[in-house]
Write a protein that holds these residues in place. Structure first.
Motif, PDB file in Angstrom:
ATOM      1  N   ARG A  31      -9.127  -3.241  -3.361  1.00 56.80           N
ATOM      2  CA  ARG A  31      -8.526  -2.828  -4.631  1.00 56.80           C
ATOM      3  C   ARG A  31      -8.328  -4.028  -5.555  1.00 56.80           C
ATOM      4  NH1 ARG A  31      -4.255   2.055  -4.265  1.00 56.80           N
ATOM      5  NH2 ARG A  31      -5.439   3.480  -2.947  1.00 56.80           N
ATOM      6  N   ILE A  41       0.837  -1.196   0.000  1.00 55.95           N
ATOM      7  CA  ILE A  41       0.000   0.000   0.000  1.00 55.95           C
ATOM      8  C   ILE A  41       0.872   1.244   0.000  1.00 55.95           C
ATOM      9  CG2 ILE A  41      -1.719   1.307   1.304  1.00 55.95           C
ATOM     10  CD1 ILE A  41      -2.837  -1.164  -0.015  1.00 55.95           C
ATOM     11  N   HIS A  56      -5.144   9.994   3.988  1.00 51.74           N
ATOM     12  CA  HIS A  56      -3.780   9.526   4.212  1.00 51.74           C
ATOM     13  C   HIS A  56      -2.725  10.574   3.863  1.00 51.74           C
ATOM     14  CE1 HIS A  56      -4.805   8.669  -0.012  1.00 51.74           C
ATOM     15  NE2 HIS A  56      -3.515   8.892  -0.263  1.00 51.74           N
ATOM     16  N   ASN A  62      -6.940   5.812   0.500  1.00 50.54           N
ATOM     17  CA  ASN A  62      -5.914   4.808   0.735  1.00 50.54           C
ATOM     18  C   ASN A  62      -5.826   4.561   2.234  1.00 50.54           C
ATOM     19  OD1 ASN A  62      -3.857   2.972   0.289  1.00 50.54           O
ATOM     20  ND2 ASN A  62      -2.517   4.416  -0.777  1.00 50.54           N
ATOM     21  N   SER A  63      -5.111   3.536   2.627  1.00 53.38           N
ATOM     22  CA  SER A  63      -4.825   3.265   4.041  1.00 53.38           C
ATOM     23  C   SER A  63      -3.798   2.151   4.096  1.00 53.38           C
ATOM     24  CB  SER A  63      -6.093   2.858   4.812  1.00 53.38           C
ATOM     25  OG  SER A  63      -6.400   1.489   4.603  1.00 53.38           O
ATOM     26  N   GLU A 117      -8.164   7.077  -5.425  1.00 53.16           N
ATOM     27  CA  GLU A 117      -7.789   8.202  -4.574  1.00 53.16           C
ATOM     28  C   GLU A 117      -8.230   9.544  -5.147  1.00 53.16           C
ATOM     29  OE1 GLU A 117      -3.813   8.039  -3.068  1.00 53.16           O
ATOM     30  OE2 GLU A 117      -3.775   5.849  -3.155  1.00 53.16           O
ATOM     31  N   THR A 141     -13.184   1.787   4.014  1.00 49.79           N
ATOM     32  CA  THR A 141     -11.994   1.113   4.536  1.00 49.79           C
ATOM     33  C   THR A 141     -10.782   2.036   4.566  1.00 49.79           C
ATOM     34  OG1 THR A 141     -11.039   0.306   2.431  1.00 49.79           O
ATOM     35  CG2 THR A 141     -12.843  -0.975   3.384  1.00 49.79           C
ATOM     36  N   THR A 142     -10.921   3.249   4.041  1.00 49.34           N
ATOM     37  CA  THR A 142      -9.778   4.130   3.854  1.00 49.34           C
ATOM     38  C   THR A 142      -9.763   5.289   4.847  1.00 49.34           C
ATOM     39  OG1 THR A 142     -10.807   5.669   2.255  1.00 49.34           O
ATOM     40  CG2 THR A 142      -9.944   3.586   1.395  1.00 49.34           C
ATOM     41  N   TYR A 202     -15.989   0.790  -0.620  1.00 50.12           N
ATOM     42  CA  TYR A 202     -14.528   0.834  -0.626  1.00 50.12           C
ATOM     43  C   TYR A 202     -13.978   1.953   0.251  1.00 50.12           C
ATOM     44  CZ  TYR A 202      -9.855   2.140  -2.030  1.00 50.12           C
ATOM     45  OH  TYR A 202      -8.523   2.497  -1.980  1.00 50.12           O
ATOM     46  N   THR A 245      -8.354  -2.488   2.656  1.00 52.14           N
ATOM     47  CA  THR A 245      -8.216  -1.571   1.528  1.00 52.14           C
ATOM     48  C   THR A 245      -7.516  -2.260   0.363  1.00 52.14           C
ATOM     49  OG1 THR A 245      -8.113   0.335   3.022  1.00 52.14           O
ATOM     50  CG2 THR A 245      -7.270   0.648   0.782  1.00 52.14           C
TER      51      THR A 245
END
Length: 238
Positions: free
Chosen positions: A141, A6, A119, A131-132, A182, A115-116, A112, A137
């Motif tokens: 993806r 990630i 960031h 993102n995370s 993102e 979960t992020t 989705y 995450t």
């Protein structure tokens, strides 16, 4: 410890935006996700999602444009509440960047973004989310698809203060295609117009900009990752 895979993806995307700162037969109906869109995603402490991701349609690059155009017709919503740990703000998605709008709505409905985290926070420039370092995450993806969204630049939508724009991968991306996962919001008071033509603006904040400013003020480490995670959830309004 942050997941190396990630972090690698994150570094590629951040480097792009950072560099910008410094410088006759009827076609068969496209299959749409069958995943129940009403179930919330819960992220246990181990960072895994409890969702059966096998139900999500995996989209190849070659399938992307017809898939998203079909999805856009069936999912016309364009107003989304982004619920964060610091409050809620609302974004309106523009109709013309049809691929970006459809992709954003799809990921929001699938869960989705839940979960992020936010960031990346670059004070008085942008806040970035999608993102995370969570396993969930990465798994999401992998289930959604391995694709980039073609740019949909338009001078009608510049990087004004409060603009919602798509992040992109920096390397081997001469077409300025967007990451499907993102997004960032411009927090520079006088706009970030040097990003025009490099990133696709596909919406704007229409309510709750004070919440965006709160996120913009959080303390970060040297990589611009907030020291305290700012999680998010999305609710389709209209």
């Amino acid at each position: 410890m942050k997941n190396p895979f990630i972090l690698l993806c994150l570094c590629l995307i951040i480097s792009s935006c950072q560099q910008s700162k410094d410088n006759s037969s009827k076609k068969k109906e496209v299959e749409i996700d069958t995943l129940d869109k009403t179930i919330e995603v819960n992220i246990p402490s181990n960072g895994e999602t409890n969702r059966d991701l096998s139900q999500i349609k995996f989209v190849e690059q070659e399938q992307l444009m017809p898939f998203l155009r079909s999805y856009a017709k069936q999912n016309p919503e364009n107003v989304v509440d982004i619920i964060t740990d610091l409050g809620t703000f609302t974004v309106e998605l523009y109709p013309e960047p049809i691929l970006h709008r459809a992709n954003f709505i799809r990921l929001a409905k699938l869960g989705y973004f839940d979960t992020t985290v936010f960031h990346r926070v670059d004070d008085n420039f942008v806040i970035q989310a999608g993102n995370s370092d969570r396993i969930g995450t990465h798994d999401f993806r992998s289930a959604v698809g391995d694709y980039l969204i073609p740019n949909e630049f338009t001078s009608k939508y510049p990087h004004d203060y409060g603009a919602l724009s798509a992040a992109k991968y920096a390397e081997q991306n001469v077409s300025n295609a967007s990451s499907p996962f993102e997004f960032f919001i411009v927090t520079k008071p006088d706009g970030a117009y040097h990003l025009d033509g490099d990133h696709t603006v596909f919406g704007r904040v229409i309510e709750g900009m004070e919440v965006v400013e709160k996120i913009d003020d959080v303390e970060t480490d040297k990589s611009e990752w907030p020291l305290t995670n700012v999680g998010l959830d999305m609710k389709i309004v209209d």
